[in-house]
Design an enzyme around this catalytic site. Structure first.
Site, mmCIF file in Angstrom:
data_model
loop_
_atom_site.group_PDB
_atom_site.id
_atom_site.type_symbol
_atom_site.label_atom_id
_atom_site.label_comp_id
_atom_site.label_asym_id
_atom_site.label_seq_id
_atom_site.Cartn_x
_atom_site.Cartn_y
_atom_site.Cartn_z
ATOM 1 N N CYS A 164 -3.538 -0.930 -4.028
ATOM 2 C CA CYS A 164 -2.374 -1.698 -4.472
ATOM 3 C C CYS A 164 -2.784 -3.106 -4.891
ATOM 4 O O CYS A 164 -3.449 -3.819 -4.141
ATOM 5 C CB CYS A 164 -1.362 -1.741 -3.337
ATOM 6 S SG CYS A 164 -0.026 -2.916 -3.594
ATOM 7 N N CYS A 171 14.031 -2.716 -8.696
ATOM 8 C CA CYS A 171 12.955 -2.609 -7.717
ATOM 9 C C CYS A 171 12.672 -4.042 -7.242
ATOM 10 O O CYS A 171 12.256 -4.893 -8.015
ATOM 11 C CB CYS A 171 11.730 -1.973 -8.373
ATOM 12 S SG CYS A 171 10.351 -1.805 -7.247
ATOM 13 N N CYS A 213 1.110 -9.538 0.132
ATOM 14 C CA CYS A 213 1.374 -8.590 1.220
ATOM 15 C C CYS A 213 0.189 -8.598 2.159
ATOM 16 O O CYS A 213 -0.951 -8.734 1.726
ATOM 17 C CB CYS A 213 1.589 -7.193 0.653
ATOM 18 S SG CYS A 213 1.989 -5.968 1.927
ATOM 19 N N CYS A 261 4.294 1.552 -10.091
ATOM 20 C CA CYS A 261 3.942 1.470 -8.675
ATOM 21 C C CYS A 261 2.527 0.951 -8.457
ATOM 22 O O CYS A 261 1.589 1.428 -9.092
ATOM 23 C CB CYS A 261 4.003 2.864 -8.067
ATOM 24 S SG CYS A 261 5.642 3.338 -7.630
ATOM 25 N N CYS A 266 -3.239 -2.295 1.592
ATOM 26 C CA CYS A 266 -3.504 -0.949 1.070
ATOM 27 C C CYS A 266 -4.492 -1.090 -0.085
ATOM 28 O O CYS A 266 -4.288 -1.903 -0.995
ATOM 29 C CB CYS A 266 -2.216 -0.290 0.584
ATOM 30 S SG CYS A 266 -0.956 -0.202 1.859
ATOM 31 N N GLU A 285 7.616 -10.455 -8.615
ATOM 32 C CA GLU A 285 8.183 -9.688 -9.719
ATOM 33 C C GLU A 285 9.294 -8.752 -9.256
ATOM 34 O O GLU A 285 9.219 -8.192 -8.153
ATOM 35 C CB GLU A 285 7.064 -8.889 -10.399
ATOM 36 C CG GLU A 285 6.076 -9.829 -11.085
ATOM 37 C CD GLU A 285 4.822 -9.165 -11.601
ATOM 38 O OE1 GLU A 285 4.176 -9.760 -12.477
ATOM 39 O OE2 GLU A 285 4.466 -8.072 -11.139
HETATM 40 FE FE1 SF4 Z 1 1.768 -4.017 0.711
HETATM 41 FE FE2 SF4 Z 1 0.952 -2.823 -1.511
HETATM 42 FE FE3 SF4 Z 1 0.654 -1.604 0.854
HETATM 43 FE FE4 SF4 Z 1 3.116 -1.905 -0.231
HETATM 44 S S1 SF4 Z 1 1.431 -0.675 -1.047
HETATM 45 S S2 SF4 Z 1 2.529 -2.274 1.897
HETATM 46 S S3 SF4 Z 1 2.875 -3.916 -1.240
HETATM 47 S S4 SF4 Z 1 -0.352 -3.508 0.206
#
Ligand code: SF4
Length: 349
Positions: free
Chosen positions: A128, A114, A121, A339, A125, A101
């Protein structure tokens, strides 16, 4: 499968031109067609000979990927869904298509894109949605540039933030290629001041970024205490935020280049006075800004957002400690474009 021209440098295009029987200067002409005139097919490169275009078209294509969906928020933010094939699967025919996206955020006379740099990923995290889907592959430069070129606002974009899906420094080679194309005179000729790259602190690549680019930097900090940060951000085990800030302090941010720290406020996890004190200490003597971000609740996650009053109280503690701190407005929440929410609804097409 044809090779995509989008993402190639003039030198690389020169080689391709020579192999297709075109003169060396056709490399520069091709760069103009790709990055300034933004054509979508080789046939539109009308100052190349017809024979040369035919020769090129046998092995190459422009390679622009078009979005398959767009959603518009009540606040005007627009989220585009791009299909990308998963490069980590060796057999092209077997590759699943993943959703990536890109979000266009309008703000007065600015239109900021963005940008996503990876499908999924690997940084994991905990807060997220992209991190939760795991890692599917790096986007190549053509996939990243398509986000700039194939959206309705392509001609009006004023800024770009590499804050979408993925950790851009984990895909440094392709991201660097895109930054070069965006800022070079033969490319889009954007000032580096229009671009911000956001990272959670991939230390070795961060040094390369600071050395090789003049674009702004944003660092996802979220907690100044290493043992607490590690609970939600596994990257902390590999590269401590203390080391990241130590490296950043070796660079000059008193001029045109800016560094900011992103701090998502989770009630009861990172918004106590001791966190504010530690942040002030960590960022002492660094010309920077702290952006406080409201957390958007996600399923199966124990922390919730802090109230507006608590965020303001935390900001005031930072300000009293001498830091520049602001509460960042949240955009595109109703279309899951804010975010940490990207690809919360789809990940495989
Ligand atoms: Fe990856 Fe999400 Fe951490 Fe960004 S916030 S580095 S996209 S896991």
């Amino acid at each position: 499968m044809k090779t995509r021209l989008l993402g190639k440098t003039p030198d690389e295009l020169k080689q391709i031109a020579l192999e297709a029987g075109l003169p060396a200067f056709a490399g520069k002409q091709m760069a103009q067609w790709l990055y300034q005139k933004r054509v979508r097919s080789i046939d539109e490169m009308t100052n190349l000979s017809k024979q040369g275009r035919e020769a090129l078209s046998r092995s190459y294509e422009v390679g622009l990927t078009l979005p398959v969906d767009v959603q518009t928020s009540v606040d005007g933010t627009r989220k585009y869904l791009f299909p990308v094939s998963c490069p980590s699967v060796p057999d092209a025919a077997e590759r699943p298509t993943f959703a990536v996206e890109a979000v266009m955020i309008p703000d007065d006379d600015r239109k900021t894109l963005c940008v996503s740099s990876q499908a999924g990923c690997k940084m994991g995290c905990k807060f997220c949605m992209t991190g939760r889907q795991g890692f599917h592959g790096n986007l190549d430069a053509a996939d990243i540039l398509s986000q700039f070129f194939a959206i309705d606002e392509a001609a009006d974009l004023t800024n770009a933030v590499f804050m979408g899906m993925g950790e851009p420094l984990d895909n440094w080679e392709q991201v660097k290629r895109v930054l070069d194309i965006l800022t070079a005179n033969w490319g889009l000729a954007w000032s580096p001041k229009r671009i911000t790259l956001s990272t959670i602190g991939v230390l070795p690549k961060l040094k390369l970024y600071l050395d090789q680019s003049k674009c702004h930097l944003a660092v996802s900090l979220h907690n100044p205490f290493p043992e607490e940060r590690e609970q939600l951000m596994p990257v902390q085990k590999a590269w401590s935020i203390t080391e990241v800030v130590r490296l950043i302090k070796q660079y000059d941010f008193t001029g045109q280049r800016r560094v900011s720290f992103e701090y998502t406020v989770f009630e009861g996890w990172n918004n106590e006075p001791r966190h504010a004190q530690a942040l002030v200490k960590l960022l002492r003597n660094l010309e920077c800004r702290v952006n406080l971000i409201r957390f958007h609740r996600i399923p199966d996650f124990s922390y919730g957002p802090a109230s507006r009053e608590k965020m303001e109280a935390f900001r005031d503690l930072l300000t009293a400690g001498g830091l520049t701190a602001t509460i960042r407005a949240s955009r595109g929440e109703d279309i899951f474009a804010a975010c940490g929410l990207l690809a919360g609804k789809h990940n495989q097409l």
